[in-house]
Design an enzyme around this catalytic site. Structure first.
Site, mmCIF file in Angstrom:
data_model
loop_
_atom_site.group_PDB
_atom_site.id
_atom_site.type_symbol
_atom_site.label_atom_id
_atom_site.label_comp_id
_atom_site.label_asym_id
_atom_site.label_seq_id
_atom_site.Cartn_x
_atom_site.Cartn_y
_atom_site.Cartn_z
ATOM 1 N N PRO A 2 -30.438 -8.787 0.837
ATOM 2 C CA PRO A 2 -31.106 -10.084 0.859
ATOM 3 C C PRO A 2 -31.882 -10.327 2.147
ATOM 4 O O PRO A 2 -31.308 -10.326 3.240
ATOM 5 C CB PRO A 2 -29.954 -11.083 0.723
ATOM 6 C CG PRO A 2 -28.748 -10.276 0.385
ATOM 7 C CD PRO A 2 -28.992 -8.913 0.883
ATOM 8 N N GLU A 3 -33.167 -10.497 2.001
ATOM 9 C CA GLU A 3 -34.017 -10.926 3.102
ATOM 10 C C GLU A 3 -34.596 -12.280 2.684
ATOM 11 O O GLU A 3 -34.114 -12.869 1.718
ATOM 12 C CB GLU A 3 -35.116 -9.886 3.368
ATOM 13 C CG GLU A 3 -34.550 -8.492 3.603
ATOM 14 C CD GLU A 3 -35.614 -7.433 3.895
ATOM 15 O OE1 GLU A 3 -36.702 -7.795 4.362
ATOM 16 O OE2 GLU A 3 -35.353 -6.251 3.647
ATOM 17 N N LYS A 60 -32.428 -16.027 7.126
ATOM 18 C CA LYS A 60 -31.643 -15.476 6.019
ATOM 19 C C LYS A 60 -30.399 -16.316 5.728
ATOM 20 O O LYS A 60 -29.530 -15.887 4.984
ATOM 21 C CB LYS A 60 -31.237 -14.034 6.327
ATOM 22 C CG LYS A 60 -32.414 -13.082 6.534
ATOM 23 C CD LYS A 60 -31.934 -11.689 6.894
ATOM 24 C CE LYS A 60 -33.063 -10.835 7.437
ATOM 25 N NZ LYS A 60 -32.568 -9.569 8.002
ATOM 26 N N ARG A 129 -19.179 -5.610 0.141
ATOM 27 C CA ARG A 129 -18.833 -4.982 1.427
ATOM 28 C C ARG A 129 -18.214 -5.933 2.440
ATOM 29 O O ARG A 129 -17.964 -5.540 3.573
ATOM 30 C CB ARG A 129 -20.074 -4.327 2.018
ATOM 31 C CG ARG A 129 -20.470 -3.118 1.207
ATOM 32 C CD ARG A 129 -21.596 -2.351 1.846
ATOM 33 N NE ARG A 129 -22.226 -1.509 0.856
ATOM 34 C CZ ARG A 129 -23.376 -0.879 1.017
ATOM 35 N NH1 ARG A 129 -24.040 -1.008 2.147
ATOM 36 N NH2 ARG A 129 -23.871 -0.132 0.073
ATOM 37 N N ARG A 280 -31.824 1.788 12.303
ATOM 38 C CA ARG A 280 -32.137 1.523 10.898
ATOM 39 C C ARG A 280 -33.048 2.611 10.376
ATOM 40 O O ARG A 280 -33.989 3.022 11.068
ATOM 41 C CB ARG A 280 -32.892 0.198 10.716
ATOM 42 C CG ARG A 280 -32.256 -0.942 11.346
ATOM 43 C CD ARG A 280 -31.186 -1.550 10.463
ATOM 44 N NE ARG A 280 -30.376 -2.437 11.281
ATOM 45 C CZ ARG A 280 -30.850 -3.510 11.866
ATOM 46 N NH1 ARG A 280 -32.100 -3.854 11.699
ATOM 47 N NH2 ARG A 280 -30.081 -4.249 12.602
#
Length: 308
Positions: A2-3, A60, A129, A280
Site C-alpha cells: 500500500p502506497e 500512507k 506479516r 530496497r
DNA sequence: AATACAGCCTGGACGC
DNA sequence: TGCGTCCAGGCTGTAT
C-alpha cells in the site's frame, strides 16, 4: 504494497461503505504488537464506545477521527459540541488491509484487530506479516506533522520541490522514499516515476536540474493519478489484496519497470536491471536512465524537451 | 548529514 | 514431496 493510491482507495471505499457515524461496540486485538505501545487491554479500554467521526488520509496513514459523543440520529450538524478527542492512525506497512464485513463472515487467521460496530458489521484489520500498526493518538499532528508534503497537493509547487531536492545530497531514490521529504510514495511508484522521467535511482538529488525536477514531479503526479484511477496495484496472482471489499487493484498492468528485472525495456529494448538503493530493490533501464545528467537519451514522456 | 543495518514478520519461490 | 533457505519491503532506532 500500500502506497498513496492504495491507501486512498481504502479510505474512499470505507467512506462509501458508511463507516463514518458508526460506533465501536466492541474491539478485539488479536496481535499485541499491532497496537503497540498500548497493550491490547488499554487499547480496547480507550476505544470502546467511540464513534467514527471522520475518515482521511495523510501520506500512507489512514486517519480515523473518533468521537465520544453518541451519534445523533437527526440530520444537520447537531454534534457541534462533540470534542474530537482522539484519532486512530492506521499504517498498513506491507500487507495491511481493512475490510468491512458482516460479523457473520468467517474470521481470517490473519486478522490482527476486529472492531464490531453498532450496525452488526465488523471493521477488520488483516495483516499477514504483522508489520502494520494501529496507533491511538490524542495529538496525531505529532506523527503527521513530521510528514513531507502531499505530492498531489496543488499548492506543492515545482519550485518548492526543486529547492527541496537541492537542499539534500542524497540519492534521489532514497530521498523520494523518505516520508519526511515527500509523503506517500513507496517503492513501486518511485521506480516507475524515475523510469518515466529518465532519472537513474542513484543520481544525487542536488544534481537534478530544474527541468528534470519539473518532469519528475509531473511524472510522480501522473503515476499516482493513474494508479488512483485503477484502484491501486495488487501484485501477483495469489497475493492478498489490500482493497477493502476484496476487489483487486488494476494498476499492475501499467507497471513498466517494477518487478520486471531481466525483461526488455518497452522504450529501448535494453534489459531492465535491479539494484539495491537504500536497502530496497530498485528497477531501472540502464540506457533510458543514465547515471550522468544531460545524457542525450530523451525522457519517456512525449513532447518533453530533453534538456538544455 | 547521510548511510547502513538490525529488527519486526510470514508466505511464497527456489534449490536440492 | 518435503525440507531448508532466501527474499520481499516500510519504518524505527542505533551505529558509523
Amino acid at each position: 504494497m500500500p502506497e498513496l493510491p492504495e491507501v486512498q482507495t481504502i479510505v474512499d471505499d470505507l467512506a462509501a461503505a458508511g463507516l463514518v457515524g458508526r460506533r465501536i461496540a466492541s474491539c478485539e486485538v488479536l496481535w499485541h504488537n499491532t497496537v503497540r505501545p498500548l497493550s491490547p487491554t488499554e487499547f480496547h479500554h480507550r476505544i470502546i464506545g467511540l464513534r467514527f467521526a471522520s475518515l482521511a488520509r495523510r501520506g500512507k496513514y489512514i486517519l480515523f477521527g473518533l468521537e465520544s459523543k453518541p451519534a445523533s440520529t437527526g440530520e444537520g450538524p447537531q454534534g457541534a459540541g462533540a470534542a474530537q478527542s482522539l484519532q486512530l492512525l492506521a499504517h498498513l506497512r506491507m500487507t495491511g488491509q481493512f475490510s468491512l464485513v458482516s460479523a457473520e463472515e468467517a474470521p481470517d487467521p490473519h486478522n490482527r484487530a476486529v472492531f464490531t460496530l453498532d450496525d452488526g458489521r465488523q471493521l477488520r484489520f488483516h495483516d499477514t506479516r504483522k508489520f502494520g500498526r494501529l496507533i491511538l493518538a490524542e495529538d496525531p499532528e505529532r506523527i503527521t506533522g513530521r510528514l513531507g508534503p502531499e505530492p498531489l497537493d496543488p499548492s506543492f509547487s515545482v519550485e518548492n520541490f526543486y529547492a527541496a531536492l537541492r537542499r539534500h545530497k542524497r540519492r534521489i531514490k532514497a530521498l523520494l522514499l523518505d516520508q519526511h521529504f515527500l509523503a506517500g510514495l513507496g517503492n513501486i511508484y518511485c521506480d516507475e516515476a524515475l523510469y518515466i522521467s529518465g532519472i537513474h535511482p542513484l543520481r544525487k538529488s542536488d544534481s537534478i536540474s530544474a527541468k528534470e525536477a519539473d518532469l519528475l514531479l509531473a511524472t510522480i503526479r501522473e503515476v499516482l493519478t493513474a494508479a488512483l484511477k485503477n484502484r491501486g496495484t495488487s501484485l501477483g496472482d495469489g497475493e492478498t489484496n489490500y482493497i477493502s471489499d476484496g476487489r483487486r487493484g488494476e494498476n499492475g498492468r501499467a507497471l513498466q519497470v517494477y518487478g520486471r528485472k531481466g525483461q526488455k525495456c518497452a522504450r529501448c529494448g535494453s534489459s531492465i536491471e535491479k539494484i539495491y538503493v537504500a536497502q530496497r530493490g530498485s528497477h531501472f533501464c540502464p540506457s533510458c536512465q543514465p547515471l550522468k545528467p544531460n545524457n542525450p537519451v530523451s525522457p519517456a514522456r512525449s513532447g518533453v524537451d530533453p534538456g538544455e
